[in-house]
Design an enzyme around this catalytic site. Sequence first.
Site, short mmCIF file in Angstrom:
data_model
loop_
_atom_site.label_atom_id
_atom_site.label_comp_id
_atom_site.label_asym_id
_atom_site.label_seq_id
_atom_site.Cartn_x
_atom_site.Cartn_y
_atom_site.Cartn_z
N GLU A 1 0.81 -1.52 -0.17
CA GLU A 1 0.21 -0.34 -0.24
C GLU A 1 0.83 2.01 -0.13
OE1 GLU A 1 -3.17 -0.10 -0.85
OE2 GLU A 1 -3.77 -1.31 0.02
N ARG B 1 0.80 3.63 -3.42
CA ARG B 1 0.46 5.04 -3.03
C ARG B 1 1.40 6.07 -2.20
NH1 ARG B 1 -5.31 3.42 -0.02
NH2 ARG B 1 -5.75 1.84 -0.68
N ASP C 1 -5.19 -9.74 -7.76
CA ASP C 1 -5.53 -8.99 -9.12
C ASP C 1 -4.50 -8.72 -10.09
OD1 ASP C 1 -5.42 -7.87 -6.65
OD2 ASP C 1 -7.01 -6.35 -6.98
N GLU D 1 -12.09 1.08 -9.99
CA GLU D 1 -11.69 0.13 -11.07
C GLU D 1 -12.57 0.22 -12.74
OE1 GLU D 1 -12.26 -1.37 -8.03
OE2 GLU D 1 -9.47 -0.94 -7.75
N THR E 1 -0.40 0.32 -10.78
CA THR E 1 -2.39 0.12 -10.24
C THR E 1 -3.22 0.89 -8.66
OG1 THR E 1 -3.22 -1.68 -8.74
CG2 THR E 1 -1.87 -1.54 -8.11
#
Length: 667
Positions: A298, A302, A431, A567, A656
Amino acid sequence: MYSASPPPPRRDFISVTLSPAEAAGAGGYNNSKAWRRRSCWRKWKQLSRLQRSVILFLFAFLAVCGVISYTNMGEQWKSLTNKLSDDQKTELEIPGLKPANPAVLPAPQKADANYPELSPQKHSKPPHVRRGPPNLQIRPPRRDARVKAQDVAGKTEEEPGQADKEEKTEKSIISWRGAVIEPDQSPEPPSSKIKEPEKPSSVEVEDQKEPVPINERQMAVIEAFRHAWKGYKEFAWGHDELKPLSKSYSEWFGLGLTLIDALDTMWILGLKEEFEEAKKWVATDLLLDKNVDVNLFESTIRILGGLLSAYHLSGDSLFLEKAKDIGSRLMPAFNTPSKIPYSDVNIGRGTAHPPRWTSDSTVAEVTSIQLEFRELSRLTGDEKFQKAVDAVMKHVHSLSGKNDGLVPMFINTNSGQFTHLGVYTLGARADSYYEYLLKQWIQGGKKENELLEDYMRAIEGVKKHLLRTSQPKKLTFVGELAHGHFSAKMDHLVCFLPGTLALGAHNGLTADHMELAKALIETCYQMYAQVETGLSPEIVHFNLHAQKDRKDVEIKPADRHNLLRPETVESLFYLYRFTGDKRYQDWGWEILQSFNKYTRVPSGGYTSINNVQNPSNPEPRDKMESFFLGETLKYMFLLFSDDVDLINLDKYVFNTEAHPLPIWAPA
Ligand code: DMJ
């Protein structure tokens, strides 16, 4: 014994001595007033021939020295003023969304030469001197174009200071949206592992185009962003997430997650003031030397991703400094027996560990940090970041336990083996493994064949094991497989897939990937359209049986929340970019209206909701996730734009978390 009187002074010069008569007549040669009253000519004539010759020789000598040193000084002065004007230009950049301008950069060398301030030994530059990234610059109009314009205006010579003036004018008219890759400015890849990246097809010198005006739908996105930002600024400034209903905030890592995630969105949306304000916070308040456990994945996608992207768009080295800082602090995660990183790192203490209940890491997490660390290596010239993440990919590539390219969800940090075998999904925990296979291949210039092989094999695995069609609308969806049993369950997270497939097809992969992308995005849209609020739940189950009055999409009570996830709009953006089909924009527009209707909090901010099936009470959760600003609104804005150069997909690859990073140009 030493004499009490001082020794006579040493004379290293030729003395001019007057005759005693002269001296006496004048009251001694110390009588300077009398001496000065005499005419120079008389004095000269009274000198002996030898004395005159000596004086003339001295004057001639001094004159020659003077000329030589003047010439040298001129050169030095020139170079000094050149240097000064470079620095001054750098310093003089108006605080605002200025693009990095190649004209103020030193000639690009190797990465470490470009960034001496980033090399551990050298700290000669102050940390926040603005410099552009080595290979991404907003390009000013070509020099020859300017010369032509001058010719037309009848000017043949530049006036003093003209070049400077022009440069400033250029800066003020250059669009600050979407940088352009200058292939000739790309530093060499730092690692021999990076084979020379191919030059992307559209990376060529183009004239700067006029910025495309912002349309009404984009204005609506800007308005939504401002509303969200207002809440964040008022009630959660510098904290991780806004709690818009309680007008407070929540902390996850305590690192201003929303602010960092939103930096490049503000840049892309043109919110200059907001960007500057947030930048100041990063400069003064983003303190990474903090005793806090962060999740490796994360914080990479980010924070590291957000900072790298902000750096590339703005050219401000502050962001690169911070990116290097967080990247270095995350490195202890890789100190495991298998080199598969732990999930958590204490960025202050430099220690890392797995979750308390297991020594496993999540497959998606350890394989979706590569774009960011690879880019960090390229920018800093420090191989260690790339080496660590490449080793993970190599290892995962070599593992057995895959099912036609599909991977399990967990991997053990001690043994390096997959665990919990037999469960396959493209949703949570797996994913972005698939997404990053393709995107790393693109980032590196389509040279790393193992990545492509794994990606192609996996998509074949999806087709073979996970694809089905629903009833009654015959929507194509991606289900899950657990120990041989198919489940018609699909996470909203899977809706990244149509966009990724379309991106692959755009990059030359088989055309049936595009067909599948089109079918899947229709399904993702229906996950919104068939729901009472027009918002998708977190998870849907598709109906496989033709029965009266049943919809394709079914929702279980535990799954009917919506976290403002990106998404579907992300994939709509890719599909629109590559097909130009306006339907995709219209679908995105519907989704934005639904967000505004059911998740907007009047005092500022948007909130996740608990029940997408109840329009009269969607049950606000009181939390605005950072990805709503980092991803959802950014992709909306890009979806509504008809400007393919607004983050050109042949030049950038999104991580992502929707942070654009450059596709590496050939060195
Ligand atoms: C984001 O943090 C990233 O997109 C991640 O890959 C998946 N989850 C969220 C958004 O839904």
